[in-house]
Design a protein around this motif. Structure first.
Motif, PDB file in Angstrom:
ATOM      1  N   ILE A   8      48.348  41.440  37.563  1.00 41.40           N
ATOM      2  CA  ILE A   8      47.419  41.871  38.609  1.00 41.40           C
ATOM      3  C   ILE A   8      46.653  43.110  38.159  1.00 41.40           C
ATOM      4  N   LEU A  10      44.419  46.382  39.272  1.00 43.64           N
ATOM      5  CA  LEU A  10      44.440  47.240  40.456  1.00 43.64           C
ATOM      6  C   LEU A  10      43.364  48.320  40.381  1.00 43.64           C
ATOM      7  N   ILE A 277      42.112  45.205  49.723  1.00 47.27           N
ATOM      8  CA  ILE A 277      43.320  45.076  50.530  1.00 47.27           C
ATOM      9  C   ILE A 277      43.631  46.436  51.156  1.00 47.27           C
ATOM     10  N   LEU A 382      50.309  39.693  47.903  1.00 47.80           N
ATOM     11  CA  LEU A 382      49.526  39.930  46.689  1.00 47.80           C
ATOM     12  C   LEU A 382      49.871  38.895  45.625  1.00 47.80           C
ATOM     13  N   TRP A 385      48.235  35.409  46.548  1.00 45.31           N
ATOM     14  CA  TRP A 385      46.797  35.373  46.272  1.00 45.31           C
ATOM     15  C   TRP A 385      46.543  35.349  44.770  1.00 45.31           C
ATOM     16  N   PHE A 394      43.297  43.445  42.879  1.00 45.36           N
ATOM     17  CA  PHE A 394      43.001  43.948  44.218  1.00 45.36           C
ATOM     18  C   PHE A 394      42.454  45.362  44.156  1.00 45.36           C
TER      19      PHE A 394
END
Length: 450
Positions: A8, A10, A277, A382, A385, A394
């Motif tokens: 992910i 960020l 988010i 999270l 998704w 995100f």
């Protein structure tokens, strides 16, 4: 050599006192954040220590709200110009990316190219440009206009603006400056490329008077989700910041963009999609809900109605004459952000929301996904998704600052790390390396190699 697992991405989306419209009233918020540089230094260093890919600053070239009763009760009137702030933050951080918003509507391409190229040099290759078209009438009135350009024309101009900026970033090849004292040769004139752009909206000769970026070019970010915005993003963007209310919306947008990208001869991984988010984190669900309610209780109705009017109409709609506990009236299409207006209208109709319900629904996230829960439940969302085709990462919108960012770092990140979903160390030094984006080579160098 094994390929590292996909993780992910960020971003820390920093907004003065926090993203909730009443955040400045929180007892632990930094109420003077709009003029407090040290506040941003501490936030950027925290995000860097947590190994975020970037910090992100939104911007508007004017005080967007003309509703003085509401403006007097919010902390949205004063804030730093983002490129100035990020240039200062570059000197007190080492790895974290630095993304700033700059409008194509009220700037010239040469100035934007020069400023972001300079930020990229100062930071060692960590700059990103969030390309926006601007939409507010109050902004237009600061730049010799009574009203804003029409939506389609804004995007037409933005597309040409982007091409000029990226062309200027290619003014110099990677090794154009030998700076050889012995021979007396400072630059290799054969590796200078003059743009000579003449288009519908801009005439720019070039070259740019800043050397080529340490990461090839600054990263281009966009946030439009209208049809025009998606098409521009598919052709030009490397990161997309977007607002979604449901997982299905996120999946549909993700699939749409990844397909459009390929029609422009690009690989789907060339674009990272990072929805916003808004996380309110508690060690228990009850604690998280109590934290959120504490913020909701601080929203004055005047502020809530003005916020909704701005977000849904961007200066073209005034909801103050309608009953706050009545339904949202039928509204005309505006010249503002069309995707955000449609998102909110659909939300109100789908859930049967009153004006008060709707302004409380957006008081924190302004149309982005709002999650109130435990570290485990937030990490679950999270992960879903991310793994099921809704996001590559995100943009974290802390409810209040600094505490909301602290909660995410201290409570959610350890859970994500336990699942192997986020990094523990930076793999590189540039924003492109953090995001897994290829470093673009100069077109002339590619032609010679071919």
């Amino acid at each position: 050599m094994t390929t590292p697992a996909r993780q992910i991405k960020l971003g820390a989306f920093l907004m003065q006192t926090g993203h909730h419209i009443a955040a400045w009233r929180h007892p632990d918020a930094q109420a003077d954040a709009g003029r407090n540089f040290q506040h941003y230094v501490e936030l950027a260093r925290k995000a860097e220590a947590a190994k975020f890919d970037a910090v992100f600053l939104a911007d508007g070239v004017g005080v967007r709200s003309t509703h003085l009763d509401s403006l007097a009760r919010t902390a949205r009137a004063d804030h730093f110009e983002p490129l100035t702030l990020l240039s200062a933050l570059a000197a007190v951080t080492e790895r974290i990316g630095l993304i700033a918003t700059a409008s194509t509507s009220f700037n010239e391409p040469f100035n934007i190219a020069r400023k972001f190229a300079s930020l990229d040099q100062i930071s060692g290759g960590r700059a990103g440009w969030n390309l926006v078209t601007s939409s507010g009438q109050a902004e237009a009135q600061n730049f010799n206009r009574d009203v804003h350009l029409a939506h389609a024309l804004r995007y037409e101009r933005a597309a040409e603006f982007h091409d000029v900026v990226t062309g200027l970033w290619d003014s110099w090849e990677e090794d154009a400056f030998p700076r050889d004292k012995a021979s007396g040769q400072y630059l290799d004139a054969g590796k200078l490329h003059v743009l000579q752009h003449r288009g519908k909206h801009f005439q720019v000769r070039g070259p740019l008077n800043v050397a080529r970026s340490p990461q090839g070019r600054p990263v281009v970010v966009q946030a439009g989700a209208s049809e025009d915005g998606k098409e521009l993003a598919a052709r030009t963007a490397e990161v997309i910041f977007v607002a979604h209310q449901t997982f299905q919306e996120a999946q549909d947008f993700y699939a749409d963009i990844k397909a459009r990208v390929q029609r422009y001869g690009r690989h789907p991984d060339d674009v990272k999609i990072m929805p916003g988010i808004f996380p309110v984190v508690g060690r228990t669900q009850a604690e998280a809900e109590a934290k959120f309610q504490q913020l909701q209780d601080l929203v004055h109705p005047v502020v809530g109605v003005a916020l909704l009017s701005t977000v849904i109409g961007d200066g073209d709609i005034d909801l103050s004459s309608y009953p706050v506990d009545g339904p949202l009236p039928e509204l005309p299409e505006t010249n503002g952000p069309k995707s955000r207006q449609r998102l909110l209208l659909d939300l109100a109709r789908r859930d049967g929301l009153t004006i008060r319900d709707l302004y409380l629904r957006i008081a924190g996230a302004r149309g982005h996904q709002q999650v109130v829960g435990t570290p485990e439940s937030i990490a679950d969302q999270l992960q879903q998704w991310f793994e099921q085709g809704g996001a590559d990462g995100f943009n974290i919108m802390a409810p209040w600052l600094p505490g909301g960012l602290d909660d995410f770092i201290e409570l959610v990140l350890p859970e994500l790390r336990r699942r192997g979903l986020v990094r523990t160390v930076y793999e590189g030094t540039t924003l492109r390396e953090h995001l897994g984006l290829a470093q673009p080579r100069h077109p002339a160098a590619l032609r010679r190699a071919a």
